[in-house]
Scaffold this active site. Structure first.
Site, PDB file in Angstrom:
ATOM      1  N   ALA A 189      11.073  -9.472  -5.390  1.00 21.09           N
ATOM      2  CA  ALA A 189       9.802 -10.072  -4.975  1.00 21.09           C
ATOM      3  C   ALA A 189       9.537 -11.328  -5.805  1.00 21.09           C
ATOM      4  CB  ALA A 189       8.666  -9.066  -5.109  1.00 21.09           C
ATOM      5  N   CYS A 229       1.532  -0.303  -1.629  1.00 25.08           N
ATOM      6  CA  CYS A 229       0.563  -1.321  -2.026  1.00 25.08           C
ATOM      7  C   CYS A 229      -0.612  -0.693  -2.774  1.00 25.08           C
ATOM      8  CB  CYS A 229       0.037  -2.078  -0.815  1.00 25.08           C
ATOM      9  SG  CYS A 229      -1.149  -3.372  -1.243  1.00 25.08           S
ATOM     10  N   LYS A 255       8.594   2.028   2.215  1.00 28.47           N
ATOM     11  CA  LYS A 255       8.719   1.595   0.821  1.00 28.47           C
ATOM     12  C   LYS A 255       7.633   2.299   0.018  1.00 28.47           C
ATOM     13  CE  LYS A 255       9.065  -2.597  -2.014  1.00 28.47           C
ATOM     14  NZ  LYS A 255       7.780  -2.838  -2.683  1.00 28.47           N
TER      15      LYS A 255
END
Length: 325
Positions: A232, A110, A149
Site C-alpha cells: 500500500a 478497514c 482481506k
C-alpha cells in the site's frame, strides 16, 4: 485469476483509481485493487461506455458522478473492492460490474469509523456467520473469483480460526494485513502471524504490511510463506516499487501519474489527494509546489503546475476530434 507469486497493489481510498492502477501495472504490478467502494453507492449506479475516454464508467443514476472507472487495459488484473454488511446487497452491487473486473474482494479490515459504524470493514471480523453468508452468496452466484482481506485478530489462534472459516466458503484467496485493528501504521507488521495463517490454509494467502522496497516482496514471501505480496504505502510513495530494476526518481513517477490522470480525466479531488500524499512523504506542503497544488481547482491547473500544458492540450484536442467523428 492466478494468485501465485504475484505483486499486488493494495486498495487505498481516494488513491486506487484508474490512473494509479495503470501506473502500478506499468511498473510491474500483477494485480491492482481499486479503492473500497460501498455497496450502497454501487447499487445506485448504471454502466456507461465512455467513448471519449475509451473507458467503462459506473455512474450514479441521474448524475454525472463517476463512482468507478475501468478500461480494457486492466480487465484481467483489476480487483473491485467492496464495503458491505449485507449479502443480498453485496450481490446486487457485484452483478452490476462483475463482467468488467477480474475479481471482487470484500473489505474486512478497514478500521475507519465510517466503515465500522456501518457494520463494514473490520466490524465484520467479529461476525463470522455474516462473513460466511456474504462470501458464499457471492461465490454461488458469480463466475469470477471472490476474495476478502482481513486484519489480525486479538490472538493468532483467533485469526487462524477465522481464516479457516473463510476458506470453507470457497474464496479464491485471502488477503491478510499483518496488523490488528488498533495498530497504527507505524507499528511493525506481524509477519509471523501471517505465517500462522498461511500454514493453516490450502488456498493462496496474500501478505500485506511493511513493504517499502522491491526486496521486501521476497523478504515477506520467505518469512510468511505467502503465495503473493501486497503493498500500500510503499506503492503510494513510489509506484515504481514494483519494478525489479529498482525505483525510479519519485519526481518522474509523480509526473507520470499526472499524465495518466489527465489522460483518464481523473477526479480532481482524488488526484490532489494522491499528489499530496506523495509530496508529504518526500517534502512538505508548505513549499511552493505544495501550496500551488492546494490551490489547484482543475486538471488544467495540475497540468500547468507540473509543466504538462502541452500534453493536456493534446489530450483535449484528441477528445474533441474523436467526439466529432
Amino acid at each position: 485469476m492466478d494468485y501465485e507469486n504475484k505483486l499486488v497493489l493494495a486498495p487505498m481510498v481516494r488513491v486506487g483509481t484508474l490512473p494509479f492502477r495503470l501506473l502500478a501495472a506499468q511498473y510491474g504490478a500483477d494485480i491492482t485493487y481499486g479503492e473500497e467502494i460501498i455497496d450502497h453507492k454501487m447499487i445506485k449506479c448504471e454502466r456507461r461506455l465512455n467513448e471519449h475516454l475509451g473507458s467503462t464508467d459506473f455512474v450514479e443514476k441521474g448524475t454525472n458522478n463517476v463512482v468507478f472507472r475501468t478500461c480494457s487495459l486492466e480487465r484481467k488484473r483489476v480487483v473491485f473492492q467492496m464495503g458491505t454488511s449485507n449479502a443480498a446487497r453485496a450481490l446486487s452491487a457485484a452483478q452490476i460490474l462483475c463482467q468488467d473486473v477480474a475479481a471482487i474482494d470484500i473489505n474486512m479490515g478497514c478500521p475507519k469509523s465510517f466503515s465500522i459504524s456501518g457494520g463494514m470493514g473490520a466490524a465484520l471480523l467479529n461476525k463470522p456467520d455474516l462473513i460466511h453468508d456474504i462470501l458464499t452468496t457471492l461465490r454461488r452466484n458469480l463466475d469470477i473469483p471472490i476474495t476478502c482481506k482481513i486484519r489480525l485478530l486479538k490472538s493468532s489462534q483467533d485469526t487462524v480460526e477465522l481464516a479457516r472459516r473463510i476458506e470453507t466458503t470457497g474464496v479464491s484467496a485471502l488477503g491478510v494485513h499483518g496488523r490488528r485493528v488498533a495498530d497504527r501504521p507505524r507499528d511493525p507488521a506481524k509477519w509471523s502471524e501471517i505465517a500462522d495463517v498461511v500454514a493453516a490454509l490450502t488456498i493462496p494467502v496474500i501478505a500485506n504490511g511493511d513493504i517499502f522496497e522491491f526486496d521486501d516482496f521476497q523478504r515477506i514471501k520467505v518469512h510468511t510463506g505467502a503465495s503473493s505480496m501486497m503493498v500500500a504505502r510503499g506503492a503510494l510513495w513510489n509506484a515504481s516499487i514494483f519494478s525489479p530494476e529498482g525505483k525510479l526518481p519519485w519526481e518522474d513517477v509523480k509526473r507520470e501519474y499526472v499524465r495518466k490522470s489527465i489522460l483518464w480525466d481523473n477526479d480532481i479531488k482524488g488526484t490532489k489527494h494522491t499528489l499530496k500524499e506523495m509530496i508529504m512523504h518526500y517534502s512538505c506542503l508548505e513549499l511552493p509546489e505544495g501550496k500551488a497544488l492546494i490551490k489547484s481547482e482543475s486538471l488544467a491547473d495540475i497540468a500547468k503546475l507540473y509543466g504538462e500544458e502541452n500534453y493536456y492540450q493534446f489530450v483535449q484536442e484528441n477528445r474533441l476530434f474523436n467526439g466529432s467523428r
